[in-house]
Scaffold this motif. Structure first.
Motif, PDB file in Angstrom:
ATOM      1  N   ARG A 320       0.842  -3.623   2.069  1.00 45.82           N
ATOM      2  CA  ARG A 320       0.827  -2.059   2.038  1.00 45.82           C
ATOM      3  C   ARG A 320       1.575  -2.182   0.626  1.00 45.82           C
ATOM      4  NH1 ARG A 320       4.761  -0.579   6.276  1.00 45.82           N
ATOM      5  NH2 ARG A 320       4.546   2.039   5.381  1.00 45.82           N
ATOM      6  N   ILE A 321       2.283  -3.131  -0.187  1.00 49.85           N
ATOM      7  CA  ILE A 321       3.272  -3.516  -1.718  1.00 49.85           C
ATOM      8  C   ILE A 321       1.340  -2.912  -2.739  1.00 49.85           C
ATOM      9  CG2 ILE A 321       4.215  -3.943  -3.335  1.00 49.85           C
ATOM     10  CD1 ILE A 321       6.420  -4.716  -1.141  1.00 49.85           C
ATOM     11  N   ALA A 322       0.465  -4.617  -2.118  1.00 52.15           N
ATOM     12  CA  ALA A 322      -0.266  -4.509  -2.995  1.00 52.15           C
ATOM     13  C   ALA A 322      -1.222  -3.225  -2.933  1.00 52.15           C
ATOM     14  CB  ALA A 322      -0.809  -5.295  -2.681  1.00 52.15           C
ATOM     15  N   TRP A 323      -1.259  -2.413  -2.297  1.00 53.04           N
ATOM     16  CA  TRP A 323      -1.996  -1.360  -1.822  1.00 53.04           C
ATOM     17  C   TRP A 323      -1.263   0.140  -3.161  1.00 53.04           C
ATOM     18  CZ3 TRP A 323      -0.545   3.930  -1.056  1.00 53.04           C
ATOM     19  CH2 TRP A 323      -2.297   5.168  -1.335  1.00 53.04           C
ATOM     20  N   ALA A 324       0.170  -0.041  -3.020  1.00 48.10           N
ATOM     21  CA  ALA A 324       0.648   1.294  -3.780  1.00 48.10           C
ATOM     22  C   ALA A 324       0.551   0.726  -5.004  1.00 48.10           C
ATOM     23  CB  ALA A 324       2.597   0.999  -3.498  1.00 48.10           C
ATOM     24  N   ILE A 325       0.908  -0.386  -5.671  1.00 50.72           N
ATOM     25  CA  ILE A 325       0.383  -1.294  -6.874  1.00 50.72           C
ATOM     26  C   ILE A 325      -1.004  -0.437  -7.580  1.00 50.72           C
ATOM     27  CG2 ILE A 325       0.649  -3.358  -8.722  1.00 50.72           C
ATOM     28  CD1 ILE A 325       2.611  -4.337  -6.690  1.00 50.72           C
ATOM     29  N   ALA A 326      -1.937  -1.301  -7.001  1.00 47.22           N
ATOM     30  CA  ALA A 326      -3.000  -1.097  -7.297  1.00 47.22           C
ATOM     31  C   ALA A 326      -3.673   0.760  -7.189  1.00 47.22           C
ATOM     32  CB  ALA A 326      -3.876  -1.357  -5.748  1.00 47.22           C
ATOM     33  N   ARG A 328      -1.947   3.527  -7.469  1.00 47.24           N
ATOM     34  CA  ARG A 328      -0.642   4.103  -8.500  1.00 47.24           C
ATOM     35  C   ARG A 328      -0.574   3.044 -10.133  1.00 47.24           C
ATOM     36  NH1 ARG A 328       3.863   4.082  -3.736  1.00 47.24           N
ATOM     37  NH2 ARG A 328       2.795   5.676  -2.274  1.00 47.24           N
ATOM     38  N   LYS A 329      -1.422   1.950  -9.965  1.00 48.06           N
ATOM     39  CA  LYS A 329      -1.199   1.666 -10.828  1.00 48.06           C
ATOM     40  C   LYS A 329       0.650   1.327 -11.891  1.00 48.06           C
ATOM     41  CE  LYS A 329      -5.063   4.097 -12.921  1.00 48.06           C
ATOM     42  NZ  LYS A 329      -6.122   3.001 -12.230  1.00 48.06           N
ATOM     43  N   ALA A 330       0.804   0.582 -10.616  1.00 43.75           N
ATOM     44  CA  ALA A 330       2.595   0.415 -10.751  1.00 43.75           C
ATOM     45  C   ALA A 330       2.587  -0.883 -10.880  1.00 43.75           C
ATOM     46  CB  ALA A 330       3.572   1.363  -9.674  1.00 43.75           C
ATOM     47  N   SER A 331       4.063  -1.152 -10.852  1.00 47.05           N
ATOM     48  CA  SER A 331       4.048  -2.834 -10.891  1.00 47.05           C
ATOM     49  C   SER A 331       5.436  -2.950  -9.798  1.00 47.05           C
ATOM     50  CB  SER A 331       4.675  -3.468 -11.925  1.00 47.05           C
ATOM     51  OG  SER A 331       3.531  -3.694 -13.372  1.00 47.05           O
ATOM     52  N   PHE A 332       5.401  -4.126  -9.325  1.00 43.10           N
ATOM     53  CA  PHE A 332       6.883  -3.870  -8.309  1.00 43.10           C
ATOM     54  C   PHE A 332       7.997  -3.972  -8.662  1.00 43.10           C
ATOM     55  CE2 PHE A 332       9.763  -6.999  -5.344  1.00 43.10           C
ATOM     56  CZ  PHE A 332       9.606  -5.830  -4.237  1.00 43.10           C
ATOM     57  N   ASN A 333       9.269  -3.135  -8.156  1.00 42.72           N
ATOM     58  CA  ASN A 333      10.177  -3.229  -8.609  1.00 42.72           C
ATOM     59  C   ASN A 333      11.246  -3.280  -7.161  1.00 42.72           C
ATOM     60  OD1 ASN A 333      12.839  -2.808  -9.525  1.00 42.72           O
ATOM     61  ND2 ASN A 333      12.567  -0.450  -9.671  1.00 42.72           N
ATOM     62  N   ALA A 334      11.771  -4.495  -7.389  1.00 45.24           N
ATOM     63  CA  ALA A 334      13.124  -5.143  -6.168  1.00 45.24           C
ATOM     64  C   ALA A 334      13.822  -4.367  -5.258  1.00 45.24           C
ATOM     65  CB  ALA A 334      13.342  -7.051  -6.491  1.00 45.24           C
ATOM     66  N   GLU A 335      14.272  -3.576  -6.709  1.00 43.60           N
ATOM     67  CA  GLU A 335      15.073  -2.863  -6.191  1.00 43.60           C
ATOM     68  C   GLU A 335      15.266  -0.917  -6.201  1.00 43.60           C
ATOM     69  OE1 GLU A 335      18.842  -3.949  -6.594  1.00 43.60           O
ATOM     70  OE2 GLU A 335      17.617  -5.998  -6.616  1.00 43.60           O
ATOM     71  N   ALA A 336      13.607  -1.172  -6.154  1.00 43.86           N
ATOM     72  CA  ALA A 336      13.400  -0.046  -5.860  1.00 43.86           C
ATOM     73  C   ALA A 336      13.817   1.063  -3.909  1.00 43.86           C
ATOM     74  CB  ALA A 336      11.940   0.530  -5.692  1.00 43.86           C
ATOM     75  N   ALA A 337      14.132   2.046  -4.414  1.00 43.05           N
ATOM     76  CA  ALA A 337      15.331   1.889  -3.083  1.00 43.05           C
ATOM     77  C   ALA A 337      14.080   2.354  -2.010  1.00 43.05           C
ATOM     78  CB  ALA A 337      16.057   3.576  -3.208  1.00 43.05           C
ATOM     79  N   ALA A 338      12.454   2.737  -1.818  1.00 40.76           N
ATOM     80  CA  ALA A 338      11.430   3.464  -1.204  1.00 40.76           C
ATOM     81  C   ALA A 338      10.695   2.524  -1.221  1.00 40.76           C
ATOM     82  CB  ALA A 338      11.014   4.579  -2.103  1.00 40.76           C
ATOM     83  N   MET A 339      10.222   2.419  -0.242  1.00 39.23           N
ATOM     84  CA  MET A 339       8.726   1.359   0.187  1.00 39.23           C
ATOM     85  C   MET A 339       7.844   1.915   0.512  1.00 39.23           C
ATOM     86  SD  MET A 339      10.332  -1.901   0.628  1.00 39.23           S
ATOM     87  CE  MET A 339       8.999  -2.548   1.281  1.00 39.23           C
ATOM     88  N   PRO A 340       5.880   2.127   0.439  1.00 37.03           N
ATOM     89  CA  PRO A 340       5.316   2.706   0.294  1.00 37.03           C
ATOM     90  C   PRO A 340       5.024   3.162   1.058  1.00 37.03           C
ATOM     91  CG  PRO A 340       4.911   0.077  -0.255  1.00 37.03           C
ATOM     92  CD  PRO A 340       6.236   0.119  -0.151  1.00 37.03           C
ATOM     93  N   ALA A 341       4.680   4.553   1.439  1.00 35.65           N
ATOM     94  CA  ALA A 341       4.500   4.876   3.311  1.00 35.65           C
ATOM     95  C   ALA A 341       3.571   4.779   3.723  1.00 35.65           C
ATOM     96  CB  ALA A 341       5.210   6.468   2.789  1.00 35.65           C
TER      97      ALA A 341
END
Length: 341
Positions: A320-326, A328-341
């Motif tokens: 799910r994180i991989a889909w969000a990165i692709a 939303r054209k973003a990168s993973f942030n370990a300290e982010a509070a929200a996980m992808p829905a």
């Protein structure tokens, strides 16, 4: 033939069976044509919905026919099979494809680009070489065991096989066979190393690949496979859809309003699913050095569930994180509070 709205094509190697039907589902024609005849026919045919099964050659044909202005839809063979009536033949298959495509709730496969298919081919060759290396290693272990020589498990000892042969007295012909197998083993290792280097270079040059590498536990191989199979992720409405498409969500057998969830469904690409589970296990092994919401969630899960269950659940999160990165054209942030829905 101007009333044709849907054209179902049964793909083959040399011959193609097509069925055209109007908006009421009545057959307008059904023909058997060659590859060149099919391309020439559709290059001059009015724009309509062309449906094919997602099988060998489908993605090339989809890209080719799309250049003629046709609306291409690829359908998974397992979804077309229930619409085959009675006996099976190529024209019946084309009819079933049309019938399945006319269902409003039907799911379709997104045609792959040339780069995605090339990358998939690269990974398949690598997997084939790895299987061949395992077979060669097992043969060497088995031949030596027949003569009372038991080697430790793994390929590390196989790399120094000449030293093992020098320590034992074996028939000359057997030694020649083992040396031939060892030479083949070294060749396979060289080829695999070259492919690994090529994959790593491709990921380093790809924008999506570099962003996927920011996911904890994900290396060049997994990032490359995700790039080839997922693309930009726009074919999935949400991250949960992508996780479900690779079979890493629970199977459901519910009835009477009572939910019954089973093990993971294991659908679709088992190689990608295996890689994500391995990434999850690597992350769990280094969990004491991790921080952030994902690490906290994993620790909490490990207090309640078996590590194998947590590995599959974490693999679901990584997908799910991989889909969000692709998407939303973003990168993973370990300290982010929200996980992808």
């Amino acid at each position: 033939m101007q009333n044709v709205t849907v054209l179902g094509i049964g793909l083959g190697k040399r011959s193609f069976h097509q069925r055209g039907q109007d908006k009421s589902g009545n057959a307008a024609f059904r023909w058997k044509v060659s590859r060149q005849q099919l391309i020439e026919f559709l290059s001059n045919f009015h724009s309509c919905t062309v449906v094919m099964e997602a099988c060998a050659g489908a993605h090339f044909m989809a890209r080719k026919l799309a250049t003629f202005g046709q609306q291409i839809k690829l359908i998974s063979p397992q979804f077309a099979r229930p619409f085959v009536k009675s006996n099976k033949n190529d024209f019946v298959d084309a009819e079933a494809i049309c019938e399945a495509a006319s269902r409003p709730s039907m799911r379709f496969v997104t045609p792959k680009m040339k780069s995605q298919q090339t990358l998939s081919a690269l990974h398949r060759v690598r997997d084939s070489l790895i299987r061949d290396r395992v077979c060669t290693t097992n043969q060497m272990h088995a031949f030596l065991l027949e003569f009372g020589i038991s080697l430790p498990i793994g390929i590390a000892v196989v790399r120094r096989l000449p030293a093992v042969l020098a320590e034992h007295e074996l028939p000359p012909r057997l030694v020649a066979i083992l040396e031939r197998l060892h030479s083949h083993f070294k060749y396979l290792e060289q080829q695999i190393a070259e492919l690994d280097k090529e994959i790593a270079n491709q990921v380093a040059d790809d924008d999506l690949g570099k962003r996927l590498l920011t996911i904890p536990g994900v290396g060049p191989i997994t990032a490359s496979v995700l790039t080839a199979e997922m693309g930009d992720g726009k074919q999935y409405a949400r991250s949960r859809d992508f996780a479900a498409s690779i079979g890493i969500v629970p199977r459901q057998y519910s009835t009477g309003g009572r939910a019954n969830l089973l093990g993971i469904s294991k659908r679709s690409d088992k190689n990608l699913r295996r890689l994500l589970v391995q990434c999850a296990r690597v992350y769990m092994q280094r969990l004491d050095k991790k921080s952030g919401p994902l690490a906290t969630w994993t620790r909490q899960m490990l207090t309640r569930r078996h590590s194998n269950v947590v590995a599959c659940a974490l693999a679901n999160k990584l997908a799910r994180i991989a889909w969000a990165i692709a998407a939303r054209k973003a990168s993973f942030n370990a300290e982010a509070a929200a996980m992808p829905a």
